[in-house]
Each structure stands twice: as structure tokens, then as C-alpha cells.
Design an enzyme around this catalytic site. Structure first.
Site, mmCIF file in Angstrom:
data_model
loop_
_atom_site.group_PDB
_atom_site.id
_atom_site.type_symbol
_atom_site.label_atom_id
_atom_site.label_comp_id
_atom_site.label_asym_id
_atom_site.label_seq_id
_atom_site.Cartn_x
_atom_site.Cartn_y
_atom_site.Cartn_z
ATOM 1 N N ASP A 1 -15.340 2.287 2.846
ATOM 2 C CA ASP A 1 -15.099 0.963 3.434
ATOM 3 C C ASP A 1 -16.315 0.054 3.304
ATOM 4 O O ASP A 1 -16.216 -1.155 3.541
ATOM 5 C CB ASP A 1 -14.737 1.115 4.916
ATOM 6 N N ARG B 1 0.831 -1.227 0.000
ATOM 7 C CA ARG B 1 0.000 0.000 0.000
ATOM 8 C C ARG B 1 0.858 1.266 0.000
ATOM 9 O O ARG B 1 1.912 1.314 0.641
ATOM 10 C CB ARG B 1 -0.968 -0.037 1.196
ATOM 11 N N LYS C 1 -6.546 -0.595 -1.375
ATOM 12 C CA LYS C 1 -6.959 -0.930 -0.011
ATOM 13 C C LYS C 1 -6.298 -2.259 0.378
ATOM 14 O O LYS C 1 -5.273 -2.624 -0.173
ATOM 15 C CB LYS C 1 -8.487 -0.983 0.068
#
Ligand code: S3P
Length: 434
Positions: A315, A124, A342
Site C-alpha cells: 500500500d 476488483r 487495487k
């Protein structure tokens, strides 16, 4: 290599009713730990999230010399009496919030630290937080843009205007922690309003924070006073049960009290736009908290999610995608580039997960079209176990889709749910039995 465990999930046999158990809010939990460790006197945290992500933040703070201690229902946090501990290895596990917020926190400590994470976190992007943090004296000694990183802090007050290219509450929080700890002044703007728990908490504590159009200014150094915080239920965890109620005919689930921070309520707006009755009870507090009741609708309509709605339901997109799969017509998730970085490439993982339930999708660039099956027959299932993609929210979204499958579903790596909700599968069993 360890064998990948699978779990067999049975469809719901009747309406889901009751009040699912929810973990404390993960976002507020990270912030409470970090601000508590920076404070001039101890903090008491009631309702801290049991998520593995939050344990990563607590453990990192302990290693840096703070004390995070469980005392019955309360978690007590206190900064170190004699300076931060140098040369620690901080394992951020799977948690992007831990890694990014800790980098901001470290900027003011004057110590060096090595940050590590699992294979997903090591992919990430960290440059979005490392680049602005250089102004406050956070130097990279080893690594480049990704974990593992060795960082060295030589705190210096800086006056900076930061215009975030992509709205991010993690980056906002990291920079706020840097200016509080290392000093100077931050003038931050973001293109959409992401969750503002940090701003609200700092305002309530009396920090020198002022709202501006599209952002805030904050001065430092400034340390919070001692504080007691009641952490509400996690709205991102609640969204899974909200969609469960929307899918299973005759259901009614009461969720909360949960955080109703405006940056977290996108999923409620999306469900309502799909035709699902969602009732929000009275809310209280500077960072609003309240209960939400979701009733199953007769049918769900297709919807498009983009722009600010997408940021405020980021989310929850994996589970909203399951609701879209059950809707009449084609739904669209547009401009979801952030979902690609993510815990997994979530846009791709959503498409693959829905395909294993027999749902067609079309992907183009950062857009996903979901061709809804409508309310009739259940989701068809194949022979192979549904993959979790090492992503808690994909595993849990599959757990919700399986409630309306035509038969039992095998799910690989269900245990990954513990990253945000260690009791998820137990709660699924409980609402099905009620
Ligand atoms: C979070 C912010 C969001 C969200 C993450 C938690 C936070 O990330 O996806 O799960 O607590 O600030 P970004 O800041 O990367 O958008």
C-alpha cells in the site's frame, strides 16, 4: 456530472518537524469490527479508524443486525441477539477489505445479502475469495467474480487446504472468518508473509490457531470472548509523512505509535535501503506497536523493490515511488501485478502521476523503472491539475510530491483521501506550519 474539485498545494518553505496526526489503523479496525460482531460478548474499540472504508464495514454490520455504536472515544460492537438479518443490501463503497472480509463473514450467517461497491471496487477481482468460500456454503445467486453480487449462505463445516497463489491478508481473513463462523478446519498457506493481524489477534484471544511453515491452521466453530482493543496508528498513513520527512531537507517527523506488524514494515526497510535514517522506538504488544522517527537524509539512493518486500510495502508503493523519483539513479518496482488490481491500476497511475511532476518512468509488463531526478532542483510541474485516478493513495502521494515541487500544484479530487485518512490535508497544513 459533479464538477471535479481541485486543491492548490504549496511546496514546503522549510523543514517539516513534529508529530503528524494519524488515523487508527485501517486493517486492525476492519478486523476488530468483524471479530467483535462475531463475539459472545461486546467488544470495545479505542482508536477506530475514521476512514470511509472502515465506515463501510461498520454500516454493513449494522444492516446485518449487529450494533456498532460510538460512545465518546470508544466504539462498541455487539452481534445480534436473534440471528442475522436476511436480504440486506450492503454498500462496500471503495473498500476491497470490506467486500472480501464480509464475504467470509457472511459464509456463516445463513442469510442472503447483496454486495455493492463504487465503480472502482466493482472492477476488483472477488473470485480469489468466492472460490474457496464455496466449501463453507457461500453460493453466488447473481453476479460473477465482481461486485455487485447476490450471495446466499448455507453454512456447512468444511475441512480445506488452501494454497493462495498470491499472498493476501484480505483473503486469509475472509477464510478465517468463514471457518470460525461456519465450522470445520482451514489449513492455509501463502507464498509470502503478508500482514498477520488476524492471526495475532486470534492467538491473543485463545482461538484454536496454529502457525505452520508459510501459514496457519484454524478450527471452528469458535467465537471470540468479549474484548477491549486499543487500535494503533496506521503505518500506511504514517508512510506518507515518513517520505515527506525524507524529501524535505532538515526535516524530522515522529510517527506513531503505529502498528509495527512485520507485514507492514516494508516501507521502513525500503527507506532505510535508500539511505534515509529511520529509528524505531521500543515496541510492545503481541501485534507490535511503537513510534518511528524519520530524518531527512543528505540524499536518497535508488532501490529495487520486489518479492516479500513488495508484499510488505504494497500500500506504500505510491508514496515510495515519490521518494524514488527524488533518488539518484533508477529505481525498480518489480513483479507488481497486484498493484494493477487495487483502487486503480496503481502501476499505471503512479507512472502518470510522476509524469505530471516531470519524472520519467519506463513500464514493462508488471515492472516500473523510475528514473530519479536526484536531490537538486524540485519537481517540475505542468499546467493541468494532477489527476487522483479516484485512488486515495495516488492523491496523497501527489500531495507529498508537491512538497518539493518548483511551485504551487493543482490536484484534482483531493477529497478521495478520506477513503483512508480524512484529516490528511489538514495534517499536511499542520506540519508545514510547525
Ligand atoms: C489489507 C490487505 C492488503 C492491502 C489492503 C488491506 C488488509 O490487500 O493492500 O489495503 O487489511 O488485509 P490484499 O489482501 O489484497 O493484498
Amino acid at each position: 456530472m459533479m464538477p471535479v474539485m481541485t486543491m492548490v498545494l504549496h511546496p514546503a518553505r522549510g523543514p517539516l518537524v513534529g508529530r503528524p496526526a494519524l488515523p487508527g489503523d485501517k486493517s486492525v479496525s476492519h478486523r476488530a469490527l468483524l471479530l467483535g460482531a462475531l463475539a459472545t460478548a461486546p467488544w470495545s474499540l479505542r482508536g477506530l479508524s475514521p476512514a470511509r472504508d472502515v465506515a463501510s464495514t461498520a454500516e454493513a454490520l449494522n444492516r446485518l443486525g449487529a450494533t456498532v455504536r460510538v460512545a465518546g472515544e470508544i466504539v462498541r460492537v455487539q452481534g445480534p441477539a436473534t440471528g442475522w438479518r436476511d436480504g440486506q443490501t450492503l454498500d462496500c463503497g471503495n473498500s476491497g477489505s470490506t467486500a472480501r472480509m464480509l464475504l467470509g463473514f457472511l459464509a456463516g450467517t445463513g442469510v442472503s445479502a447483496r454486495l455493492e461497491g463504487d465503480s472502482s471496487l466493482s472492477r476488483r477481482p472477488m473470485a480469489r475469495v468466492l472460490e474457496p468460500l464455496a466449501a463453507w456454503g457461500l453460493e453466488i445467486a447473481e453476479g460473477k467474480g465482481h461486485l455487485p453480487l447476490l450471495v446466499c449462505s448455507r453454512p456447512r463445516p468444511a475441512t480445506c487446504t488452501v494454497e493462495l497463489p498470491v499472498a493476501s491478508a484480505q483473503v486469509k481473513t475472509a477464510l478465517a472468518l468463514a471457518v470460525l463462523h461456519a465450522g470445520g478446519r482451514l489449513d492455509l498457506r501463502e507464498p509470502h508473509a503478508s500482514r498477520d493481524h488476524t492471526e495475532r489477534l486470534l492467538e491473543a484471544l485463545g482461538a484454536p490457531l496454529e502457525r505452520t511453515s508459510g501459514g496457519f491452521t484454524l478450527g471452528g466453530p469458535w467465537r471470540p470472548p468479549g474484548h477491549t482493543i486499543d487500535i494503533p496508528g496506521d503505518p500506511s498513513a504514517a508512510a506518507f509523512w515518513g517520505v515527506a520527512a525524507a524529501l524535505v531537507p532538515g526535516s524530522r517527523l515522529v510517527l506513531g505509535p503505529i502498528s509495527l506488524n512485520p507485514g507492514r514494515t516494508g516501507w521502513i526497510r525500503v527507506l532505510r535501503r535508500m539511505g534515509c535514517p529511520v529509528n524505531i522506538g521500543a515496541s510492545r504488544g503481541h501485534d507490535p506497536v511503537g513510534s518511528v522517527t524519520v530524518d531527512a537524509p543528505a540524499s536518497l539512493q535508488a532501490v529495487t523493490v520486489e518479492g516479500e518486500d513488495l508484499i510488505q510495502a504494497l500500500d506504500e508503493i505510491p508514496v515510495l515511488a515519490v521518494a524514488m523519483a527524488r533518488a539518484t539513479g533508477t529505481s525498480f518496482i518489480r513483479g507488481a501485478r497486484e498493484l494493477r488490481v487495487k483502487e486503480s491500476d496503481r502501476l499505471q497511475a503512479i507512472a502518470t502521476m510522476l509524469a505530471s511532476f516531470g519524472i520519467d518512468t519506463t513500464m514493462s509488463a508488471d515492472d516500473l523503472a523510475i528514473h530519479g531526478r536526484g536531490p537538486g532542483e524540485g519537481f517540475r510541474i505542468g499546467n493541468a491539475p494532477v489527476a487522483s485516478h479516484g485512488d486515495h493513495r495516488i492523491a496523497m502521494a501527489a500531495g507529498i510530491a508537491s512538497l518539493v515541487a518548483t511551485g504551487p500544484v493543482a490536484l484534482a479530487d483531493p477529497e478521495v483521501a478520506g477513503v483512508s485518512d480524512p484529516r490528511f490535508w489538514e495534517t499536511r497544513r499542520a506540519i508545514m506550519a510547525s
